[in-house]
Design an enzyme around this catalytic site. Structure first.
Site, PDB file in Angstrom:
ATOM      1  N   LEU A 153       0.744  -0.940   0.238  1.00  0.00           N
ATOM      2  CA  LEU A 153       0.156   0.307   0.164  1.00  0.00           C
ATOM      3  C   LEU A 153       1.130   1.730   0.443  1.00  0.00           C
ATOM      4  CD1 LEU A 153      -3.251   0.380  -0.363  1.00  0.00           C
ATOM      5  CD2 LEU A 153      -2.942   1.034   1.957  1.00  0.00           C
ATOM      6  N   ILE A 183       1.970   2.652  -3.699  1.00  0.00           N
ATOM      7  CA  ILE A 183       0.233   3.528  -4.187  1.00  0.00           C
ATOM      8  C   ILE A 183       0.445   4.589  -3.411  1.00  0.00           C
ATOM      9  CG2 ILE A 183      -2.074   3.292  -4.331  1.00  0.00           C
ATOM     10  CD1 ILE A 183      -0.128   1.025  -5.873  1.00  0.00           C
ATOM     11  N   GLU A 184       0.409   4.443  -1.687  1.00  0.00           N
ATOM     12  CA  GLU A 184       0.707   6.428  -1.346  1.00  0.00           C
ATOM     13  C   GLU A 184       2.013   7.289  -1.349  1.00  0.00           C
ATOM     14  OE1 GLU A 184      -1.899   7.646   0.656  1.00  0.00           O
ATOM     15  OE2 GLU A 184      -2.899   6.128   0.885  1.00  0.00           O
ATOM     16  N   SER A 185       2.347   6.435  -1.163  1.00  0.00           N
ATOM     17  CA  SER A 185       3.945   7.163  -1.337  1.00  0.00           C
ATOM     18  C   SER A 185       4.787   7.135  -1.574  1.00  0.00           C
ATOM     19  CB  SER A 185       4.010   7.412   0.505  1.00  0.00           C
ATOM     20  OG  SER A 185       4.146   6.532   0.722  1.00  0.00           O
ATOM     21  N   TYR A 240      -7.819   3.528  -6.829  1.00  0.00           N
ATOM     22  CA  TYR A 240      -7.272   3.433  -5.790  1.00  0.00           C
ATOM     23  C   TYR A 240      -6.763   1.951  -5.785  1.00  0.00           C
ATOM     24  CZ  TYR A 240      -5.063   3.571  -0.750  1.00  0.00           C
ATOM     25  OH  TYR A 240      -4.611   3.175   0.371  1.00  0.00           O
TER      26      TYR A 240
END
Length: 603
Positions: free
Chosen positions: A204, A207-209, A313
């Site tokens: 994750l 995808i986030e950072s 997302y």
């Protein structure tokens, strides 16, 4: 007996004998094969036992390289690739750790949160149970360990295929993400296993950072897990002048898994809805579910009306899972990440200067800031947490040295004698700190200063890495914003942030920072923007003066792999044109190790 009957009897006997012989031959062959299989299994078991990952005491980071496969291999997603991902998911249904708690249970979350906040050096991880018959510690490659813990079913959705196509077409993004992830991924994986959560969640932060701990969004989300301030506070992440738990590798991971587990329980064990809720909030998911229930429609993720960002997302995570499950299918190769901890947590026994911490650990200050991005000043928070992350090989040295430091050695200080006209605010501003810090260093009560008094003041405050300076600037801008009167301006048709900044005498980067947006963002008529008296003052410390101004200070930035002029300009809140001008660049190409001059406003 007639001759014909005798011949028939002899033929039957011969046939029976042949059948018996064939059966005996088959049984013998099967026993031989079984014996060989047992010997082969024993040999493989001995090989696996002997294959332990090598020790990495103080070793440098392994560079994770993703290379294109040799010509002739397909790089496009295919049905075979989807099938491979689905097969991998099905074969790894047995996973590490205890089973996920039933809906409404928070026992696992509470236990993990308590463990992570312990004052000991332990990271609070339980010993995970074997995955598919193999103990997680026996994997040499952390990617293999992650693949064995995949639980989410693959789905045949065009949205997933589109995101997968993008990842395949942009291998540099994936490569840089996993290069950064090597420092933190082992810890996240062990925490997920201890809670019995799907190991897809370890992807994750890609995808986030992109696994950048200093990542900051226009919504003011930050860190590997991109917490906004409110959600961070809700899940116990401390945020103050010294420290922001949203960038703390240990604490932000604990909070993110707490939040994901809460969402999983809230939505009756549906991990896709939990992941979607992590992006847009549980209220939006609940509202979409209620709408579909009212109209007698399915309430799974793929049928809900959600924001466009959230609709992309979840497919991004599933696409990344498919890519990691079988990179060769898509023409990529992942270099292994050692399945062992990169860092250890050590107790600081109180506040400590981070450069001193680096010296007693035998590592560079950059390493300390890279592993401890939550600290955005020159020292740790005087109120805690009282721990640091250091490379595993440096931990024994740090523990042996930290107990020998006296108070003056722990905090590197200069000495200043109070002069006529001095105030605590003026002295603090001169040394780039706050009055509270100086009073604490000198154990001074509130009140007027006495001329001639010798004060201990922080030394080398401005010798911080660029990312840390920028993180500190954001906190200072927020504090200044809260301390000064606020004024709102309404955006009119045709307005741009640049035009509004000029009209009100505000630096455009300061205006963008105050409103959580980027200088180039499109504004909408009727939108309200926040201004403060500080942002419009002549001595704003966040304006970027002309390069000849005596109020600027020089910062040297060393280009890293993957850097672009645009990315660097965003870090320092300056323009690409300014960087080009300051460095007299005749090109926009950068290479790792190149030094760039950046001019920032003095405090």
């Amino acid at each position: 007996m007639p001759l014909s009957a005798l011949l028939e009897s002899l033929a039957a006997s011969a046939l029976t004998s042949n059948r018996l012989l064939r059966v005996r031959t088959l049984i013998t062959e099967q026993l031989r094969r079984t014996h060989s299989a047992i010997l082969l299994a024993a040999a493989l078991a001995l090989t696996a036992c002997a294959h332990a990952p090598p020790a990495r005491v103080g070793a440098p980071k392994t560079v994770v390289r993703i290379t294109l496969a040799p010509p002739g291999q397909s790089t496009a997603p295919s049905a075979a690739g989807a099938a491979a991902g689905q097969a991998n998911s099905a074969s790894s249904a047995v996973k590490a750790g205890a089973a996920a708690p039933p809906a409404g249970s928070s026992a696992a979350t509470a236990a993990s949160g308590a463990a992570s906040s312990s004052s000991s050096d332990s990271l609070g991880t339980e010993s995970p149970e074997p995955v598919a018959g193999i103990n997680p510690a026996d994997y040499a490659d952390l990617f293999d360990r992650i693949r064995a813990g995949f639980k989410l079913s693959d789905v045949d959705q065009q949205a997933v295929t589109r995101q997968l196509d993008w990842f395949v077409a942009n291998p540099d993004y994936v490569q840089q993400s996993f290069q950064r992830a090597e420092l933190y991924l082992y810890h996240i994986v062990t925490q997920l296993e201890a809670r019995g959560m799907p190991l897809e969640l370890a992807l994750l932060p890609v995808i986030e950072s992109a696994y950048e701990p200093y990542a900051y969004s226009r919504a003011r989300a930050m860190g590997l897990w991109q917490f906004i301030p409110g959600t961070g506070s809700r899940f116990g992440l401390k945020q103050n002048w010294w420290y922001d738990g949203r960038r703390d590798v240990i604490e932000s991971t604990r909070a993110a898994l707490d939040y994901l587990q809460y969402l999983h329980d809230e939505f009756n064990g549906d991990w896709l809805l939990a992941i979607a809720g992590y992006n847009c909030g549980e209220a939006a998911i609940t509202q979409a579910i209620e709408f579909n229930e009212k109209h007698h429609r399915p309430v799974d993720f793929w049928h809900l009306r959600l924001p466009a960002e959230t609709r992309a997302y979840v497919p991004k995570l599933l696409a990344m899972k498919r890519l990691v499950a079988s990179p060769e299918t898509y023409g990529l190769t992942f270099s292994p990440i050692p399945n062992e901890p990169y860092f250890a947590r050590v107790q600081t026994l109180g506040q400590i200067d981070l450069r001193v911490a680096a010296e007693i650990a035998g590592v560079s200050p950059d390493v300390i800031y890279e592993l401890n991005p939550a600290f955005h000043r020159w020292a740790t928070d005087p109120s805690g947490p009282f721990y640091l992350l250091v490379p595993t090989g440096a931990a024994p040295t740090f523990r042996a040295n930290v107990v020998q430091l006296n108070p003056d050695e722990r905090m590197r200080v200069d000495h200043y004698f109070v002069r006529h006209g001095d105030t605590m605010v003026r002295i603090a501003r001169h040394f780039g700190t706050t009055p509270e810090v100086i009073r604490e260093l000198n154990d001074l009560p509130s009140g007027a200063l006495v001329v001639g008094t010798e004060l201990r003041v922080p030394a080398d405050v401005n010798e911080l890495p660029p990312q840390v300076l920028q993180a500190a600037a954001r906190v200072d801008a927020r504090d200044r914003w809260m301390l000064h009167p606020r004024m709102r301006v309404v955006v009119h048709r045709g307005d741009s942030l640049w035009a509004i900044a000029r009209r009100h005498g505000v630096d455009v980067h300061t205006l963008a920072l105050l409103n959580g947006i980027q200088p180039g963002d499109t504004l909408h008529a009727g939108q309200r923007l926040m201004l403060t008296a500080a942002s419009m003052s002549d001595d704003s410390s966040y304006d970027v003066p002309p390069h000849h101004s005596r109020h600027t200070r020089r910062v040297t930035y060393i280009v890293r792999a993957g850097d672009t002029l645009y990315r660097i300009s965003r870090i320092f809140q300056v323009t690409v044109q300014q960087i080009v001008s300051w460095n007299r660049l005749s090109h926009t190409s950068l290479w790792p190790g190149e030094h760039l001059l950046i001019r920032l406003a003095r405090r």
